[in-house]
Scaffold this motif. Structure first.
Motif, PDB file in Angstrom:
ATOM      1  N   TRP A 102      40.998 -48.808  13.686  1.00 51.80           N
ATOM      2  CA  TRP A 102      39.858 -48.661  12.761  1.00 51.80           C
ATOM      3  C   TRP A 102      39.409 -47.213  12.845  1.00 51.80           C
ATOM      4  CZ3 TRP A 102      37.696 -52.982  10.221  1.00 51.80           C
ATOM      5  CH2 TRP A 102      36.536 -52.745   9.497  1.00 51.80           C
ATOM      6  N   SER A 103      39.387 -46.531  11.737  1.00 55.02           N
ATOM      7  CA  SER A 103      38.966 -45.140  11.742  1.00 55.02           C
ATOM      8  C   SER A 103      38.267 -44.809  10.438  1.00 55.02           C
ATOM      9  CB  SER A 103      40.168 -44.212  11.951  1.00 55.02           C
ATOM     10  OG  SER A 103      39.749 -42.870  11.880  1.00 55.02           O
ATOM     11  N   ILE A 104      36.960 -44.747  10.502  1.00 53.32           N
ATOM     12  CA  ILE A 104      36.178 -44.422   9.314  1.00 53.32           C
ATOM     13  C   ILE A 104      36.576 -43.052   8.781  1.00 53.32           C
ATOM     14  CG2 ILE A 104      33.828 -43.959   8.495  1.00 53.32           C
ATOM     15  CD1 ILE A 104      32.917 -46.005  10.665  1.00 53.32           C
ATOM     16  N   GLU A 105      36.786 -42.101   9.696  1.00 54.74           N
ATOM     17  CA  GLU A 105      37.134 -40.737   9.305  1.00 54.74           C
ATOM     18  C   GLU A 105      38.458 -40.671   8.536  1.00 54.74           C
ATOM     19  OE1 GLU A 105      34.554 -40.983  12.759  1.00 54.74           O
ATOM     20  OE2 GLU A 105      36.578 -41.734  12.463  1.00 54.74           O
ATOM     21  N   ARG A 106      39.369 -41.573   8.841  1.00 55.72           N
ATOM     22  CA  ARG A 106      40.675 -41.588   8.187  1.00 55.72           C
ATOM     23  C   ARG A 106      40.750 -42.588   7.039  1.00 55.72           C
ATOM     24  NH1 ARG A 106      41.049 -40.890  13.525  1.00 55.72           N
ATOM     25  NH2 ARG A 106      42.318 -39.192  14.324  1.00 55.72           N
ATOM     26  N   GLY A 107      39.651 -43.281   6.784  1.00 54.52           N
ATOM     27  CA  GLY A 107      39.621 -44.258   5.715  1.00 54.52           C
ATOM     28  C   GLY A 107      40.157 -45.622   6.118  1.00 54.52           C
ATOM     29  N   TYR A 108      40.421 -45.833   7.408  1.00 51.91           N
ATOM     30  CA  TYR A 108      40.867 -47.151   7.882  1.00 51.91           C
ATOM     31  C   TYR A 108      39.628 -47.969   8.213  1.00 51.91           C
ATOM     32  CZ  TYR A 108      45.104 -44.426   8.986  1.00 51.91           C
ATOM     33  OH  TYR A 108      46.173 -43.592   8.957  1.00 51.91           O
ATOM     34  N   CYS A 109      39.076 -48.605   7.225  1.00 46.61           N
ATOM     35  CA  CYS A 109      37.862 -49.370   7.449  1.00 46.61           C
ATOM     36  C   CYS A 109      37.611 -50.258   6.238  1.00 46.61           C
ATOM     37  CB  CYS A 109      36.672 -48.445   7.682  1.00 46.61           C
ATOM     38  SG  CYS A 109      36.351 -47.302   6.341  1.00 46.61           S
ATOM     39  N   SER A 110      36.574 -51.035   6.336  1.00 45.90           N
ATOM     40  CA  SER A 110      36.171 -51.899   5.241  1.00 45.90           C
ATOM     41  C   SER A 110      35.194 -51.148   4.350  1.00 45.90           C
ATOM     42  CB  SER A 110      35.490 -53.137   5.822  1.00 45.90           C
ATOM     43  OG  SER A 110      34.791 -53.824   4.815  1.00 45.90           O
ATOM     44  N   TYR A 146      32.090 -52.909  14.165  1.00 48.70           N
ATOM     45  CA  TYR A 146      33.276 -52.458  14.886  1.00 48.70           C
ATOM     46  C   TYR A 146      32.949 -51.315  15.850  1.00 48.70           C
ATOM     47  CZ  TYR A 146      38.117 -51.648  15.900  1.00 48.70           C
ATOM     48  OH  TYR A 146      39.307 -51.534  16.556  1.00 48.70           O
ATOM     49  N   ILE A 147      32.327 -50.271  15.353  1.00 51.28           N
ATOM     50  CA  ILE A 147      32.051 -49.094  16.180  1.00 51.28           C
ATOM     51  C   ILE A 147      31.029 -49.403  17.275  1.00 51.28           C
ATOM     52  CG2 ILE A 147      31.154 -46.724  16.184  1.00 51.28           C
ATOM     53  CD1 ILE A 147      33.951 -47.049  14.896  1.00 51.28           C
ATOM     54  N   LEU A 148      30.002 -50.167  16.943  1.00 56.38           N
ATOM     55  CA  LEU A 148      28.992 -50.451  17.960  1.00 56.38           C
ATOM     56  C   LEU A 148      29.496 -51.430  19.016  1.00 56.38           C
ATOM     57  CD1 LEU A 148      25.664 -50.334  15.949  1.00 56.38           C
ATOM     58  CD2 LEU A 148      26.884 -48.516  17.173  1.00 56.38           C
ATOM     59  N   ASN A 149      30.512 -52.221  18.692  1.00 50.80           N
ATOM     60  CA  ASN A 149      31.141 -53.041  19.731  1.00 50.80           C
ATOM     61  C   ASN A 149      31.790 -52.149  20.788  1.00 50.80           C
ATOM     62  OD1 ASN A 149      30.385 -55.572  18.876  1.00 50.80           O
ATOM     63  ND2 ASN A 149      32.200 -55.871  17.618  1.00 50.80           N
ATOM     64  N   LEU A 150      32.311 -51.012  20.376  1.00 52.86           N
ATOM     65  CA  LEU A 150      32.852 -50.047  21.335  1.00 52.86           C
ATOM     66  C   LEU A 150      31.738 -49.573  22.275  1.00 52.86           C
ATOM     67  CD1 LEU A 150      35.210 -48.270  22.315  1.00 52.86           C
ATOM     68  CD2 LEU A 150      34.541 -46.606  20.560  1.00 52.86           C
ATOM     69  N   GLY A 151      30.568 -49.327  21.719  1.00 52.80           N
ATOM     70  CA  GLY A 151      29.428 -48.946  22.539  1.00 52.80           C
ATOM     71  C   GLY A 151      29.005 -50.049  23.486  1.00 52.80           C
ATOM     72  N   LEU A 152      29.098 -51.295  23.042  1.00 50.43           N
ATOM     73  CA  LEU A 152      28.762 -52.412  23.924  1.00 50.43           C
ATOM     74  C   LEU A 152      29.718 -52.490  25.106  1.00 50.43           C
ATOM     75  CD1 LEU A 152      27.860 -55.210  21.344  1.00 50.43           C
ATOM     76  CD2 LEU A 152      26.297 -53.853  22.749  1.00 50.43           C
TER      77      LEU A 152
END
Length: 131
Positions: free
Chosen positions: A19-27, A36-42
């Motif tokens: 998943w990469s928002i910067e690369r356009g791999y996202c919903s 998705y990203i905040l789960n990484l923070g969790l």
């Protein structure tokens, strides 16, 4: 075993090919990227002594700040609908805010942007709650 599984999840969530928002791999739905990203923070909050936890936390904190800066309007309005999508985003932001504060990583709980968002969500829920 649980710590190893959580670390694996952290590596998977941090992998830009997943998943990469910067690369356009996202919903196109903002709530999915937020979750998705905040789960990484969790994961970082759960494994603060892991070698990658600092980077995982920094990624989540930076994105949370970005979303609070760019997406929360002056009255706390959120760009997604007042239905489920906005609630998913607000719930995930609040969950990460509590975890980050408890882990002493960042205090989003007392952040005026977060307060505006949550107060707006509560007032929209009150207005649509049939009880």
């Amino acid at each position: 075993l649980l710590r190893a599984q959580m670390a694996y999840l952290g590596y998977l969530l941090a992998d830009p090919s997943t998943w990469s928002i910067e690369r356009g791999y996202c919903s196109s739905n903002l709530n999915m990227s937020i979750s998705y990203i905040l789960n990484l923070g969790l994961v970082a909050c759960l494994l603060p002594d892991h070698p990658a936890a600092k980077q995982w936390a920094e990624t989540a904190i930076a994105m949370c700040n970005r979303w609070l800066d760019e997406k929360v309007g002056p009255a706390g309005e959120w760009p997604e609908s007042v239905a489920n999508y906005a609630h998913v985003s607000a719930n995930q932001l609040l969950l990460f805010a509590v975890a980050a504060r408890n882990a002493e990583l960042h205090d989003f709980i007392d952040d005026p942007r977060m307060k505006r968002l949550l107060m707006s969500r509560m007032s929209s829920r009150d207005a649509t709650d049939p009880r």
